[in-house]
Each structure stands twice: as structure tokens, then as C-alpha cells.
Scaffold this motif. Structure first.
Motif, PDB file in Angstrom:
ATOM      1  N   SER A   1      35.967 -44.695  18.815  1.00 11.06           N
ATOM      2  CA  SER A   1      37.448 -45.214  18.821  1.00 11.06           C
ATOM      3  C   SER A   1      38.886 -44.874  18.109  1.00 11.06           C
ATOM      4  O   SER A   1      39.900 -44.463  18.607  1.00 11.06           O
TER       5      SER A   1
ATOM      6  N   LYS B   1      36.692 -52.791  11.881  1.00 12.80           N
ATOM      7  CA  LYS B   1      38.094 -53.106  11.297  1.00 12.80           C
ATOM      8  C   LYS B   1      38.698 -53.071  10.166  1.00 12.80           C
ATOM      9  O   LYS B   1      39.660 -52.286  10.091  1.00 12.80           O
TER      10      LYS B   1
ATOM     11  N   THR C   1      40.427 -50.147  23.339  1.00 15.45           N
ATOM     12  CA  THR C   1      39.566 -51.412  22.832  1.00 15.45           C
ATOM     13  C   THR C   1      38.341 -51.410  22.578  1.00 15.45           C
ATOM     14  O   THR C   1      37.336 -51.038  23.044  1.00 15.45           O
TER      15      THR C   1
ATOM     16  N   ASP D   1      45.236 -45.734  24.139  1.00 19.66           N
ATOM     17  CA  ASP D   1      44.887 -47.647  23.594  1.00 19.66           C
ATOM     18  C   ASP D   1      43.538 -47.148  23.986  1.00 19.66           C
ATOM     19  O   ASP D   1      43.204 -47.117  25.464  1.00 19.66           O
TER      20      ASP D   1
ATOM     21  N   ASN E   1      42.323 -50.254  15.791  1.00 16.81           N
ATOM     22  CA  ASN E   1      43.241 -51.913  16.145  1.00 16.81           C
ATOM     23  C   ASN E   1      42.951 -51.888  17.445  1.00 16.81           C
ATOM     24  O   ASN E   1      43.141 -53.311  16.332  1.00 16.81           O
ATOM     25  N   LYS E   2      41.985 -52.028  18.145  1.00 19.44           N
ATOM     26  CA  LYS E   2      41.279 -53.152  18.597  1.00 19.44           C
ATOM     27  C   LYS E   2      39.674 -53.259  18.556  1.00 19.44           C
ATOM     28  O   LYS E   2      39.227 -52.998  19.656  1.00 19.44           O
TER      29      LYS E   2
ATOM     30  N   ILE F   1      36.359 -56.302  18.925  1.00 15.10           N
ATOM     31  CA  ILE F   1      36.624 -57.328  19.418  1.00 15.10           C
ATOM     32  C   ILE F   1      35.263 -57.340  19.481  1.00 15.10           C
ATOM     33  O   ILE F   1      34.370 -56.823  20.188  1.00 15.10           O
TER      34      ILE F   1
ATOM     35  N   GLN G   1      41.540 -43.058  18.860  1.00 18.70           N
ATOM     36  CA  GLN G   1      43.078 -43.899  18.665  1.00 18.70           C
ATOM     37  C   GLN G   1      44.019 -42.565  17.604  1.00 18.70           C
ATOM     38  O   GLN G   1      45.054 -42.908  17.781  1.00 18.70           O
TER      39      GLN G   1
END
Length: 236
Positions: A71, A96, A83, A81, A101-102, A104, A75
Motif C-alpha cells: 500500500s 497507520k 485502501t 488511491d 492514509n486509509k 481499516i 500510495q
């Protein structure tokens, strides 16, 4: 689940006395895994992973993101973009802290209402479906998350080589295996033991048959040096 895999990742990220993970499967003996490997940069990734990252486009979902190395590359270097999702809350916390950035904490099988142009299942991520008899549900869920013209990029291995070969070139496979790529994983870390969980290594022909049966197309993108491969799944 004790989330020991995620604990190891977060320990490494926060310099909290990280130690090697001990992995063992139903068909292999104990092996040590240096958690630092999950934090590798693009130049130190296998060619299959590099190829997948080169092919990634548009809005990306990185499933089973682990420490978030894929990621971060997409990114920061490709400005996509991205996730990043993982069932491990500890791994997501590490992502994080690394600057994803994203990121989850999410089970991809429960995702809905969002679609992506590229879905990544790297480091044998598709193995998370656990058993071959669950592959249709798995593929249908992934299909529901794809934009028109979207792609799924996944790598896996054909582990037939791990079974004994007879004089005729055939392989001896235990009869209690429904599919020889199905294994049970055991992980331990700092003296703690995770609950055993199902995992699956799927050979390309079996994957292709399942993909076509579920209304998708399958393309062999690249083969690796040791029975591994990168595949692209897409809708017509």
C-alpha cells in the motif's frame, strides 16, 4: 484469535522487542519468519509482487495488507488511491504508524457498498478463503467489489512439490485431504500460540476452473522460480 501475527508486526514497528514468528503447517515442520521481511521496500520484493504493483491502477484495495508495504508503495510512489484492509487490528495500527492514509480493520468477506479498480491478494492472499469448497463464495464476494473494467491480482503456489514422488512420477497425497493445497496453519510468537486456522495454496489450473465457473476470466501473468505464479482475474 490472539492476533499474534499482528502483534509481531506492531512490535517491529514500535521497536517493542520484536522476535521471529514461528510458523508450522499440517504438511511442514516449524519454521522461523523474520518479521522484518514484511517491512521490505519495493526493491526487495519478489518479482511477482513487483509485477502486480506495476499493474495496479485506479482505486486500489489491498487485502490482507499486513505491514502495509504494498500500500505504501502504491500510495507514495504511484500516487494511487489505496485502501489497506486486514482482520488484524495490530497490523492496521502499524500501517497507520507507517503512514498508510486509509488503513481499516476489516474482513473483506463482509465489505459492501464500495468498488475498486484493482484488488490485491499478495503473499498468497487468496489463501484466506481457507478451503476449496469456499472458493465460489470468495470469488463472488470479490466480484461484487470490482468496478467495470476492474482487475484482481493474486499470487499463490502449487505445493504439489511438497508431497513424495513415486517411481512413476506420481505424487503421494494423504487421502484425508479434500484438496492437496489445503493446510492448517499454526503460529506462535513470544511463547503464545494462535488458534490453528485453515489456509489454502491453489494451483493455477484449479484457480482458473473456479474463476471461470464463477463468471470471471483468468489470465496467467507470470510464473515465479518455485511453483509460484501471479494471476489476473477480471470480468469480460
Amino acid at each position: 484469535m490472539k492476533d499474534l501475527f499482528g502483534k509481531a508486526i506492531l512490535d517491529y514497528q514500535t521497536n517493542n522487542n520484536p522476535q521471529d514468528l514461528i510458523t508450522e503447517t499440517s504438511i511442514s515442520e516449524e519454521d522461523e519468519m523474520n518479521v522484518a521481511y514484511l517491512f521490505r521496500d519495493y526493491n526487495n520484493m519478489p518479482k511477482l509482487e513487483q509485477k502486480a504493483l506495476q499493474m495496479a491502477k485506479g482505486k486500489v484495495l489491498d487485502v490482507g495488507c499486513g505491514a502495509g508495504s504494498h500500500s505504501l508503495y502504491l500510495q507514495n510512489e504511484k500516487k494511487l488511491d489505496v485502501t489497506a484492509v486486514d482482520i488484524s487490528a495490530n497490523a492496521i495500527e502499524a500501517c497507520k504508524l507507517r503512514g498508510v492514509n486509509k488503513a481499516i480493520t476489516q474482513d473483506v468477506m463482509k465489505m459492501e457498498g464500495e468498488k475498486f479498480d484493482t484488488i490485491l491478494f499478495l503473499m498468497n492472499g487468496a489463501g484466506m478463503c481457507g478451503r476449496l469448497n469456499k472458493i465460489s463464495d470468495f470469488l463472488q464476494q470479490i466480484k461484487s467489489l470490482l468496478n467495470d473494467g476492474g482487475q484482481v491480482l493474486l499470487d499463490s503456489s502449487d505445493i504439489i512439490y511438497m508431497f513424495d514422488e513415486d517411481e512413476d512420477g506420481g505424487r503421494w497425497i494423504p487421502t484425508d485431504n479434500d484438496y492437496y493445497g489445503e493446510v492448517v496453519f499454526n503460529i506462535s510468537y513470544k511463547g503464545e500460540h494462535e488458534e490453528p486456522f485453515n489456509w489454502m495454496y491453489i494451483d493455477y489450473n484449479t484457480l482458473q476452473n473456479a474463476v471461470i465457473a464463477n463468471g470471471l476470466q483468468c489470465e496467467l501473468v507470470m510464473e515465479g522460480p518455485h511453483y509460484d505464479y501471479l494471476a489476473k482475474l477480471y470480468c469480460l
